[in-house]
Write a protein that holds these residues in place. Structure first.
Motif, PDB file in Angstrom:
ATOM      1  N   LEU A 118      48.152  -1.703 -40.022  1.00  0.00           N
ATOM      2  CA  LEU A 118      49.028  -0.449 -39.514  1.00  0.00           C
ATOM      3  C   LEU A 118      50.919  -1.181 -40.095  1.00  0.00           C
ATOM      4  O   LEU A 118      51.036   0.528 -40.227  1.00  0.00           O
ATOM      5  CB  LEU A 118      48.539  -0.847 -37.848  1.00  0.00           C
ATOM      6  CG  LEU A 118      50.291  -0.074 -37.229  1.00  0.00           C
ATOM      7  CD1 LEU A 118      49.469   1.594 -36.963  1.00  0.00           C
ATOM      8  CD2 LEU A 118      49.619  -0.151 -35.243  1.00  0.00           C
ATOM      9  N   ALA A 119      51.385  -1.904 -39.131  1.00  0.00           N
ATOM     10  CA  ALA A 119      52.633  -2.085 -39.641  1.00  0.00           C
ATOM     11  C   ALA A 119      53.612  -1.630 -41.255  1.00  0.00           C
ATOM     12  O   ALA A 119      54.550  -1.200 -41.202  1.00  0.00           O
ATOM     13  CB  ALA A 119      53.265  -3.721 -39.469  1.00  0.00           C
ATOM     14  N   ILE A 120      52.799  -2.246 -42.530  1.00  0.00           N
ATOM     15  CA  ILE A 120      52.895  -1.973 -43.727  1.00  0.00           C
ATOM     16  C   ILE A 120      52.830  -0.449 -43.498  1.00  0.00           C
ATOM     17  O   ILE A 120      53.238   0.265 -44.170  1.00  0.00           O
ATOM     18  CB  ILE A 120      51.961  -2.778 -44.803  1.00  0.00           C
ATOM     19  CG1 ILE A 120      52.261  -4.242 -44.390  1.00  0.00           C
ATOM     20  CG2 ILE A 120      51.867  -2.483 -45.997  1.00  0.00           C
ATOM     21  CD1 ILE A 120      51.199  -5.409 -45.672  1.00  0.00           C
ATOM     22  N   GLY A 121      51.259   0.236 -43.175  1.00  0.00           N
ATOM     23  CA  GLY A 121      51.082   1.771 -43.230  1.00  0.00           C
ATOM     24  C   GLY A 121      52.739   2.203 -43.059  1.00  0.00           C
ATOM     25  O   GLY A 121      53.061   2.716 -43.690  1.00  0.00           O
ATOM     26  N   LEU A 122      52.711   1.939 -41.352  1.00  0.00           N
ATOM     27  CA  LEU A 122      53.642   2.600 -40.968  1.00  0.00           C
ATOM     28  C   LEU A 122      55.873   2.497 -41.645  1.00  0.00           C
ATOM     29  O   LEU A 122      56.771   3.661 -42.621  1.00  0.00           O
ATOM     30  CB  LEU A 122      54.922   1.959 -39.849  1.00  0.00           C
ATOM     31  CG  LEU A 122      53.594   2.358 -38.257  1.00  0.00           C
ATOM     32  CD1 LEU A 122      53.599   2.044 -37.390  1.00  0.00           C
ATOM     33  CD2 LEU A 122      53.695   3.981 -37.881  1.00  0.00           C
ATOM     34  N   LEU A 123      55.721   1.957 -42.356  1.00  0.00           N
ATOM     35  CA  LEU A 123      56.298   0.973 -43.013  1.00  0.00           C
ATOM     36  C   LEU A 123      56.736   1.869 -44.142  1.00  0.00           C
ATOM     37  O   LEU A 123      57.597   2.046 -44.184  1.00  0.00           O
ATOM     38  CB  LEU A 123      57.282  -0.515 -43.005  1.00  0.00           C
ATOM     39  CG  LEU A 123      57.068  -0.877 -41.713  1.00  0.00           C
ATOM     40  CD1 LEU A 123      57.379  -2.696 -41.297  1.00  0.00           C
ATOM     41  CD2 LEU A 123      58.771  -0.945 -40.763  1.00  0.00           C
ATOM     42  N   SER A 124      55.813   1.997 -44.409  1.00  0.00           N
ATOM     43  CA  SER A 124      55.878   2.333 -45.893  1.00  0.00           C
ATOM     44  C   SER A 124      55.128   3.815 -45.929  1.00  0.00           C
ATOM     45  O   SER A 124      56.128   4.869 -47.065  1.00  0.00           O
ATOM     46  CB  SER A 124      54.890   1.702 -47.287  1.00  0.00           C
ATOM     47  OG  SER A 124      53.435   2.729 -46.289  1.00  0.00           O
ATOM     48  N   GLY A 125      55.082   4.402 -44.680  1.00  0.00           N
ATOM     49  CA  GLY A 125      55.132   6.259 -44.859  1.00  0.00           C
ATOM     50  C   GLY A 125      53.913   6.762 -45.534  1.00  0.00           C
ATOM     51  O   GLY A 125      54.612   7.719 -45.646  1.00  0.00           O
ATOM     52  N   HIS A 126      53.106   5.761 -45.680  1.00  0.00           N
ATOM     53  CA  HIS A 126      52.063   5.802 -45.917  1.00  0.00           C
ATOM     54  C   HIS A 126      49.800   5.808 -45.412  1.00  0.00           C
ATOM     55  O   HIS A 126      49.541   5.598 -45.545  1.00  0.00           O
ATOM     56  CB  HIS A 126      51.093   5.462 -47.341  1.00  0.00           C
ATOM     57  CG  HIS A 126      52.344   5.659 -48.309  1.00  0.00           C
ATOM     58  ND1 HIS A 126      52.908   6.553 -49.503  1.00  0.00           N
ATOM     59  CD2 HIS A 126      53.654   4.506 -48.772  1.00  0.00           C
ATOM     60  CE1 HIS A 126      53.552   6.880 -50.189  1.00  0.00           C
ATOM     61  NE2 HIS A 126      54.260   5.183 -50.208  1.00  0.00           N
ATOM     62  N   LEU A 127      51.211   6.118 -43.481  1.00  0.00           N
ATOM     63  CA  LEU A 127      49.993   6.488 -42.901  1.00  0.00           C
ATOM     64  C   LEU A 127      49.981   7.209 -42.308  1.00  0.00           C
ATOM     65  O   LEU A 127      51.131   7.911 -41.512  1.00  0.00           O
ATOM     66  CB  LEU A 127      50.171   5.200 -41.707  1.00  0.00           C
ATOM     67  CG  LEU A 127      49.277   4.790 -40.613  1.00  0.00           C
ATOM     68  CD1 LEU A 127      48.041   4.408 -41.164  1.00  0.00           C
ATOM     69  CD2 LEU A 127      49.642   3.680 -39.875  1.00  0.00           C
ATOM     70  N   SER A 128      48.300   8.241 -41.864  1.00  0.00           N
ATOM     71  CA  SER A 128      48.580   9.116 -41.735  1.00  0.00           C
ATOM     72  C   SER A 128      46.740   9.106 -40.999  1.00  0.00           C
ATOM     73  O   SER A 128      46.026   8.997 -41.807  1.00  0.00           O
ATOM     74  CB  SER A 128      48.581  10.871 -42.858  1.00  0.00           C
ATOM     75  OG  SER A 128      48.021  10.450 -44.085  1.00  0.00           O
ATOM     76  N   VAL A 129      47.329  10.464 -40.283  1.00  0.00           N
ATOM     77  CA  VAL A 129      45.568  10.880 -39.396  1.00  0.00           C
ATOM     78  C   VAL A 129      44.856  12.053 -40.296  1.00  0.00           C
ATOM     79  O   VAL A 129      45.847  12.802 -40.667  1.00  0.00           O
ATOM     80  CB  VAL A 129      45.907  11.519 -38.480  1.00  0.00           C
ATOM     81  CG1 VAL A 129      44.667  11.395 -37.114  1.00  0.00           C
ATOM     82  CG2 VAL A 129      46.468  10.152 -37.348  1.00  0.00           C
ATOM     83  N   PRO A 130      44.132  11.773 -40.771  1.00  0.00           N
ATOM     84  CA  PRO A 130      43.281  12.355 -41.498  1.00  0.00           C
ATOM     85  C   PRO A 130      42.711  13.654 -40.942  1.00  0.00           C
ATOM     86  O   PRO A 130      42.395  13.483 -39.697  1.00  0.00           O
ATOM     87  CB  PRO A 130      41.987  11.662 -42.167  1.00  0.00           C
ATOM     88  CG  PRO A 130      41.800  10.989 -41.392  1.00  0.00           C
ATOM     89  CD  PRO A 130      43.467  10.246 -40.551  1.00  0.00           C
ATOM     90  N   SER A 131      42.578  15.007 -41.353  1.00  0.00           N
ATOM     91  CA  SER A 131      41.666  16.177 -40.961  1.00  0.00           C
ATOM     92  C   SER A 131      40.623  15.703 -40.863  1.00  0.00           C
ATOM     93  O   SER A 131      39.852  14.998 -41.549  1.00  0.00           O
ATOM     94  CB  SER A 131      41.912  17.340 -41.627  1.00  0.00           C
ATOM     95  OG  SER A 131      41.406  17.515 -43.026  1.00  0.00           O
ATOM     96  N   LEU A 132      40.045  16.910 -40.174  1.00  0.00           N
ATOM     97  CA  LEU A 132      38.474  16.494 -39.695  1.00  0.00           C
ATOM     98  C   LEU A 132      37.215  17.319 -41.212  1.00  0.00           C
ATOM     99  O   LEU A 132      37.063  16.451 -41.755  1.00  0.00           O
ATOM    100  CB  LEU A 132      37.454  17.508 -39.047  1.00  0.00           C
ATOM    101  CG  LEU A 132      37.852  17.179 -37.588  1.00  0.00           C
ATOM    102  CD1 LEU A 132      37.868  18.525 -36.700  1.00  0.00           C
ATOM    103  CD2 LEU A 132      37.420  15.464 -36.787  1.00  0.00           C
ATOM    104  N   GLN A 133      38.736  17.998 -42.025  1.00  0.00           N
ATOM    105  CA  GLN A 133      37.967  18.467 -43.616  1.00  0.00           C
ATOM    106  C   GLN A 133      37.688  16.769 -44.371  1.00  0.00           C
ATOM    107  O   GLN A 133      36.796  16.578 -44.867  1.00  0.00           O
ATOM    108  CB  GLN A 133      38.545  19.289 -44.051  1.00  0.00           C
ATOM    109  CG  GLN A 133      38.021  19.620 -45.296  1.00  0.00           C
ATOM    110  CD  GLN A 133      39.190  20.698 -45.713  1.00  0.00           C
ATOM    111  OE1 GLN A 133      40.034  21.403 -45.361  1.00  0.00           O
ATOM    112  NE2 GLN A 133      38.137  21.280 -46.967  1.00  0.00           N
TER     113      GLN A 133
END
Length: 147
Positions: A48-63
């Motif tokens: 979570l921390a690495i994803g947030l710091l790198s800007g590469h964390l997002s919630v996927p769409s249902l599709q």
């Protein structure tokens, strides 16, 4: 490419160290499953921390979520199986046999995954050199595990 191989080598070193860390935590806490849960929580918090710091964390769409095959969703359970093996097997068999068997099983399985193009891998034929490499790993781990 050399940098990527360096990252893999560091991951291999970490893979050898992690079972000792996890089992030591289990000994200190007196409960293997609590140690396993803490290990998974710390790993999840790190992701979570690495994803947030790198800007590469997002919630996927249902599709996007619907496009993933069913077996892609259970990778975390495979990780739990590995963690349980670390907690209950690694200390009993020793670091070298444990990791040797783990890596050898992974390489032999990977040869088959590549050959048949399974679980998302591109097809890479299991030619004679790959098969020989797998056989040599089996021979090598046998020497490590049985000595």
């Amino acid at each position: 490419m050399l940098l990527l191989y360096g990252v893999v080598l560091i991951a291999g070193i970490a893979n050898a160290i992690q079972p000792g860390q996890t089992t030591q935590l289990a000994k200190s806490l007196g409960e293997p499953f609590t140690a396993g849960l803490i290990s998974m929580f710390v790993g999840s918090a790190g992701m979570l921390a690495i994803g947030l710091l790198s800007g590469h964390l997002s919630v996927p769409s249902l599709q996007q979520a619907g496009q993933a095959p069913w077996w892609a969703w259970i990778g975390g359970l495979v990780g739990v199986g590995l963690l349980i093996a670390q907690l209950f097997v690694a200390q009993r068999v020793g670091a070298a046999p444990f990791l040797g068997l783990l890596v050898t099983a992974g390489v032999v399985t990977s040869i088959a995954l590549d050959h048949f193009g399974l679980v998302g891998f591109d097809v890479h034929a299991a030619g004679p050199m790959r098969l020989l490499g797998g056989a040599l790993m089996i021979a090598g781990v046998s020497l490590v595990a049985l000595s």
